[in-house]
Design an enzyme around this catalytic site. Sequence first.
Site, PDB file in Angstrom:
ATOM      1  CG  LEU A 138       3.564 -46.842  -9.154  1.00  0.00           C
ATOM      2  CD1 LEU A 138       2.247 -46.973  -8.401  1.00  0.00           C
ATOM      3  CD2 LEU A 138       3.311 -46.791 -10.655  1.00  0.00           C
ATOM      4  CG  ASP A 139       6.825 -40.751 -11.408  1.00  0.00           C
ATOM      5  OD1 ASP A 139       7.904 -41.385 -11.381  1.00  0.00           O
ATOM      6  OD2 ASP A 139       6.320 -40.269 -12.442  1.00  0.00           O
ATOM      7  CE  LYS A 140       6.277 -36.564  -1.990  1.00  0.00           C
ATOM      8  NZ  LYS A 140       7.012 -35.370  -1.515  1.00  0.00           N
ATOM      9  CB  THR A 142       2.101 -41.941  -9.985  1.00  0.00           C
ATOM     10  OG1 THR A 142       2.528 -40.925 -10.899  1.00  0.00           O
ATOM     11  CG2 THR A 142       1.249 -42.954 -10.744  1.00  0.00           C
ATOM     12  NE  ARG A 238       4.898 -36.671 -14.099  1.00  0.00           N
ATOM     13  CZ  ARG A 238       5.643 -36.359 -13.051  1.00  0.00           C
ATOM     14  NH1 ARG A 238       6.247 -37.320 -12.357  1.00  0.00           N
ATOM     15  NH2 ARG A 238       5.798 -35.103 -12.696  1.00  0.00           N
TER      16      ARG A 238
END
Length: 326
Positions: A138-140, A142, A238
């Site tokens: 997961l993105d930082k 998120t 995104r």
Amino acid sequence: MSQAINLTAEVTDDQLGFRLDQAVAALFPDYSRSRIKEWILAGLVQIDGKVSSTPREKVFTGQLIEVNAVLKDEVTFVAQKIEIDIVYEDDDILVINKPAGLVVHPGAGNSSGTLLNALLYHYPNIAEVPRAGIVHRLDKETSGLMVVAKTVPAQTHLVTSLQARQMTREYDAIATGCFTAGGKVDAPIGRDKVHRTKMAVNHTAGKDAITHFRISEKYRAHTRLRLRLETGRTHQIRVHMMSIGHVLAGDPVYGGRPRPPKGASVEFSEALRGFRRQALHATMLRLEHPITGEEMEWHAEPPEDFKALAAALRADAIEHEKQLDF
């Protein structure tokens, strides 16, 4: 030190018709699919004494598969005492609820303080699993659910399941703009041709990417969405939302400056401008257990900052409706 390995096995009826990379992964489950693919492409795998550098080559019962490779020492990461929110755990897997702000894997600018460092502290034996068992990221900024494998066989199975699109991941998000209906974005994603740290829809060099979405709640100038991924490309949700003109609220990379709707109160405008990360939360994860085969499903409520933003948007919409009634 580096270690030479020599592996030999015959293709069984269970692997009949498999691709070479799939067959090698099934015959030697202690090694990851990515590592096996590297060996094949490097010409380190033979079928009946003949080198094959084609991962998609079909194999047949009775063929002799040989692997002659060298296991190189991998970068050693430091174990760190970082709290992990564990949703589920057994001998084979962990399901965690990652907070926003936590980087998943060390990289440029983030050599420590990551989920991987935390896993090494709480589960020292996970160091024997590639990438400390991390299957997907997961993105930082998120938040939400992630599965981690505690053993090599579990990781191999989960990675295969993910690649075969057998793992279901759903997200809660708040996007800018008003949607009239749910839908699907089917657009390939690759590196942005100008800004190389960003991703973009790329029809010439991108990888296939599919995102489904439906409306959860409508606000004045935003919409809360439930999204389901078919694929797992970097920044997929995104980028896909940006591509249809609905960037995620707060997205610092793809969103630009927040624009409160006309007549918004000072408090609401401050709440909107103060939300400085993408409004995205991995809220549901469903998969087949890598060892038992049992179908399992988990849910996680979004964090408090996400709930507060949704509440502010809801209050603004209600107040606007009241003003229209006068």
